[in-house]
Design a protein around this motif. Structure first.
Motif, mmCIF file in Angstrom:
data_model
loop_
_atom_site.group_PDB
_atom_site.id
_atom_site.type_symbol
_atom_site.label_atom_id
_atom_site.label_comp_id
_atom_site.label_asym_id
_atom_site.label_seq_id
_atom_site.Cartn_x
_atom_site.Cartn_y
_atom_site.Cartn_z
ATOM 1 N N ILE A 36 41.046 35.386 22.330
ATOM 2 C CA ILE A 36 40.422 35.241 21.014
ATOM 3 C C ILE A 36 39.552 33.997 20.962
ATOM 4 N N SER A 37 40.005 32.899 21.545
ATOM 5 C CA SER A 37 39.211 31.665 21.567
ATOM 6 C C SER A 37 37.885 31.890 22.280
ATOM 7 N N ASN A 38 37.924 32.591 23.425
ATOM 8 C CA ASN A 38 36.688 32.862 24.160
ATOM 9 C C ASN A 38 35.733 33.731 23.351
ATOM 10 N N LEU A 39 36.254 34.770 22.709
ATOM 11 C CA LEU A 39 35.384 35.659 21.932
ATOM 12 C C LEU A 39 34.772 34.936 20.736
ATOM 13 N N LEU A 40 35.573 34.136 20.024
ATOM 14 C CA LEU A 40 35.040 33.411 18.871
ATOM 15 C C LEU A 40 34.052 32.339 19.298
ATOM 16 N N SER A 41 34.330 31.672 20.421
ATOM 17 C CA SER A 41 33.394 30.654 20.915
ATOM 18 C C SER A 41 32.055 31.281 21.265
ATOM 19 N N ASN A 42 32.085 32.438 21.933
ATOM 20 C CA ASN A 42 30.836 33.135 22.258
ATOM 21 C C ASN A 42 30.104 33.571 20.990
ATOM 22 N N ALA A 43 30.865 34.016 20.005
ATOM 23 C CA ALA A 43 30.243 34.526 18.775
ATOM 24 C C ALA A 43 29.460 33.441 18.045
ATOM 25 N N ILE A 44 29.959 32.193 18.055
ATOM 26 C CA ILE A 44 29.236 31.122 17.352
ATOM 27 C C ILE A 44 28.205 30.453 18.252
ATOM 28 N N LYS A 45 28.300 30.689 19.572
ATOM 29 C CA LYS A 45 27.348 30.059 20.485
ATOM 30 C C LYS A 45 26.075 30.890 20.639
ATOM 31 N N PHE A 46 26.218 32.202 20.798
ATOM 32 C CA PHE A 46 25.061 33.050 21.083
ATOM 33 C C PHE A 46 24.425 33.563 19.785
ATOM 34 N N VAL A 47 23.928 32.618 18.995
ATOM 35 C CA VAL A 47 23.281 32.916 17.712
ATOM 36 C C VAL A 47 21.938 32.203 17.677
ATOM 37 N N ARG A 48 20.950 32.823 17.035
ATOM 38 C CA ARG A 48 19.651 32.168 16.887
ATOM 39 C C ARG A 48 19.814 30.826 16.174
ATOM 40 N N PRO A 49 19.002 29.831 16.534
ATOM 41 C CA PRO A 49 19.149 28.490 15.937
ATOM 42 C C PRO A 49 19.001 28.469 14.424
ATOM 43 N N ASP A 50 18.266 29.418 13.865
ATOM 44 C CA ASP A 50 18.027 29.400 12.422
ATOM 45 C C ASP A 50 19.109 30.159 11.638
ATOM 46 N N LEU A 51 20.126 30.667 12.314
ATOM 47 C CA LEU A 51 21.175 31.429 11.634
ATOM 48 C C LEU A 51 22.504 30.693 11.695
ATOM 49 N N LYS A 52 23.274 30.819 10.633
ATOM 50 C CA LYS A 52 24.642 30.313 10.660
ATOM 51 C C LYS A 52 25.533 31.399 11.241
ATOM 52 N N PRO A 53 26.362 31.057 12.218
ATOM 53 C CA PRO A 53 27.236 32.072 12.817
ATOM 54 C C PRO A 53 28.136 32.730 11.776
ATOM 55 N N ARG A 54 28.282 34.026 11.881
ATOM 56 C CA ARG A 54 29.161 34.787 10.993
ATOM 57 C C ARG A 54 29.954 35.776 11.836
ATOM 58 N N VAL A 55 31.267 35.728 11.710
ATOM 59 C CA VAL A 55 32.128 36.615 12.485
ATOM 60 C C VAL A 55 33.048 37.353 11.521
ATOM 61 N N LYS A 56 33.036 38.671 11.634
ATOM 62 C CA LYS A 56 33.893 39.514 10.803
ATOM 63 C C LYS A 56 34.927 40.175 11.705
ATOM 64 N N MET A 57 36.195 40.099 11.310
ATOM 65 C CA MET A 57 37.290 40.627 12.125
ATOM 66 C C MET A 57 38.106 41.636 11.321
ATOM 67 N N TRP A 58 38.482 42.716 11.970
ATOM 68 C CA TRP A 58 39.337 43.714 11.342
ATOM 69 C C TRP A 58 40.074 44.491 12.438
ATOM 70 N N ALA A 59 40.967 45.348 12.034
ATOM 71 C CA ALA A 59 41.759 46.115 13.004
ATOM 72 C C ALA A 59 41.808 47.574 12.593
ATOM 73 N N GLU A 60 41.981 48.442 13.587
ATOM 74 C CA GLU A 60 42.180 49.859 13.330
ATOM 75 C C GLU A 60 43.225 50.390 14.307
ATOM 76 N N ASN A 61 43.930 51.403 13.896
ATOM 77 C CA ASN A 61 44.945 52.016 14.740
ATOM 78 C C ASN A 61 44.310 53.083 15.624
ATOM 79 N N ILE A 62 44.631 53.013 16.915
ATOM 80 C CA ILE A 62 44.188 54.026 17.877
ATOM 81 C C ILE A 62 45.454 54.610 18.501
ATOM 82 N N GLY A 63 46.021 55.625 17.871
ATOM 83 C CA GLY A 63 47.299 56.141 18.324
ATOM 84 C C GLY A 63 48.376 55.081 18.147
ATOM 85 N N ALA A 64 49.081 54.769 19.221
ATOM 86 C CA ALA A 64 50.109 53.726 19.168
ATOM 87 C C ALA A 64 49.532 52.331 19.388
ATOM 88 N N ASP A 65 48.225 52.269 19.643
ATOM 89 C CA ASP A 65 47.568 50.985 19.914
ATOM 90 C C ASP A 65 46.903 50.437 18.660
#
Length: 397
Positions: A291-320
């Motif tokens: 999770i740390s790696n994914l969130l770090s990438n999400a705020i790093k790979f953004v255009r300089p003129d944009l504020k990073p925005r990350v939306k998180m949610w979950a869905e059930n895939i069978g038992a997963d």
């Protein structure tokens, strides 16, 4: 107060110095390079440093000899030293290094996330020390009490060094090489936790609530990193053994991760959790790393003129349970979406976006070892949606 500290990097290979500075550039500190042990000693005559990153193998004056010389000087003897080595550690090397005053060893190739986390803790500790010193300067009527506190801290530091030396003498009796590494890496974290708690306990009347909060963050961050290092070392052996999965509250874990990184917090970035994220079966350290790696990438790979925005949610895939991480970044070309999970693969120039190309490979390996899967959906210029899929925890009847 100056929000930057000096970090000394010592290596006789210019390319290694450039790589170290590139790895740590995001910390926004003053990086001083030295191409030899003698040059490092000259720098120490002129400047104070929060931490020294010292290569072991150097011509003329090697890292061990340089560390001994540093410890012989009053001004520099208490500066933390992290050894960087490209060879396997032996018991003799470990003993010599810790006898010379090192607080940690890192094997090359260096894992950038681990190095940044370690250096960041020492930076926070140095900044906290600066804040404390300024507070002391403003309250001169407490000079005698502060002097007594410094004496006690020096005494505790000597006791800690003696205990560390005693532990070093038992290295040959340790049952496994991996345990030795774990102990040696955790020693400076215990020292940071101890120093922070001493300052909070014995100097609380001179510290503002904000300063006490800073020290609490240092202490809690050291504990978290100590736990993370312990589990990450187990992860390094995952190809040869199995680790235990446990029920993990993903919602709580994400909030704790965000709390530890100011760059992920408002107003620097927007982190939004939609709904309630369910429990999953995972290893806490492995999932924290993912999770740390994914969130770090999400705020790093953004255009300089944009504020990073990350939306998180979950869905059930069978038992997963599939956990989604949607960002507003620059996106990824279709032909690159599979190979970015391979080790050392980077699709953007390091001059534009810093990185080593191992973060996502760690994510995939860790998730697969936990019995899960990882993937993404992305389009250039329209952001990316990464997902982790793990086995869900069935609700109690």
């Amino acid at each position: 107060m100056n929000s930057q500290v000096n970090i000394l990097m010592v290596d006789d290979e210019p390319a290694n110095l450039l790589a170290l500075e590139a790895t740590l550039e995001g910390l926004n500190q003053n990086f001083i390079r030295a191409s030899s042990g003698k040059e490092a000693l000259r720098q120490l005559l002129e400047k104070d440093f929060a931490v020294i990153l010292l290569d072991v193998q150097m011509a003329d004056m090697n890292g061990i000899e340089t560390a001994v010389a540093i410890r012989e000087r009053e001004r520099s003897r208490h500066i933390p030293i992290i050894f960087l080595t490209g060879i396997g550690k032996t018991e003799e090397m470990i003993f010599k290094g810790y006898s010379a005053g090192a607080v940690d060893y890192l094997l090359k190739p260096i894992i950038p996330e681990v190095l940044r986390a370690k250096v960041e803790v020492f930076i926070e500790l140095a900044l906290a020390r600066q804040r404390l010193q300024e507070e002391i300067a403003e309250r001169t009527r407490y000079a005698a009490e502060i002097s007594k506190l410094n004496d006690e801290l020096a005494s505790k530091n000597i006791a800690l060094q003696e205990r560390t030396q005693s532990l070093e003498e038992t290295v040959s009796e340790l049952e496994s090489y991996s345990y030795s590494i774990s102990h040696d890496m955790r020693a400076p974290l215990r020292a940071m936790t101890g120093y922070s708690e001493i300052l909070i306990e014995e100097c609380s009347e001179q510290l503002t609530p904000e300063h006490q909060s800073f020290l609490q963050k240092i202490s809690s961050g050291a504990r978290r990193l100590d736990h993370l290092i312990e589990d990450v070392l187990s992860y390094s052996r995952v190809s040869r053994s199995k680790f235990e999965l446990q029920q993990i509250n993903v919602d709580q874990l994400i909030r704790e991760i965000v709390e530890q990184y100011p760059g992920m917090q408002f107003p620097e970035a927007d982190m939004v959790i939609q709904g309630s994220l369910p429990l999953v079966w995972a290893n806490e350290a492995m999932l924290t790393q993912c999770i740390s790696n994914l969130l770090s990438n999400a705020i790093k790979f953004v255009r300089p003129d944009l504020k990073p925005r990350v939306k998180m949610w979950a869905e059930n895939i069978g038992a997963d349970v599939r956990i989604w991480f949607e960002d507003n970044g620059i996106g990824i070309e279709l032909e690159d979406q599979e190979r970015i999970f391979d080790i050392f693969v980077k699709v953007h120039s390091s001059e534009v976006y810093l990185g080593t190309g191992i973060g996502l490979s760690i994510v995939r390996k860790a998730v697969e070892k936990m019995g899960g899967k990882v993937g993404l959906q992305s389009e250039p210029g329209r952001g990316s949606k990464f997902w982790l899929q793990l086995r869900g925890v069935e609700p109690a009847e």
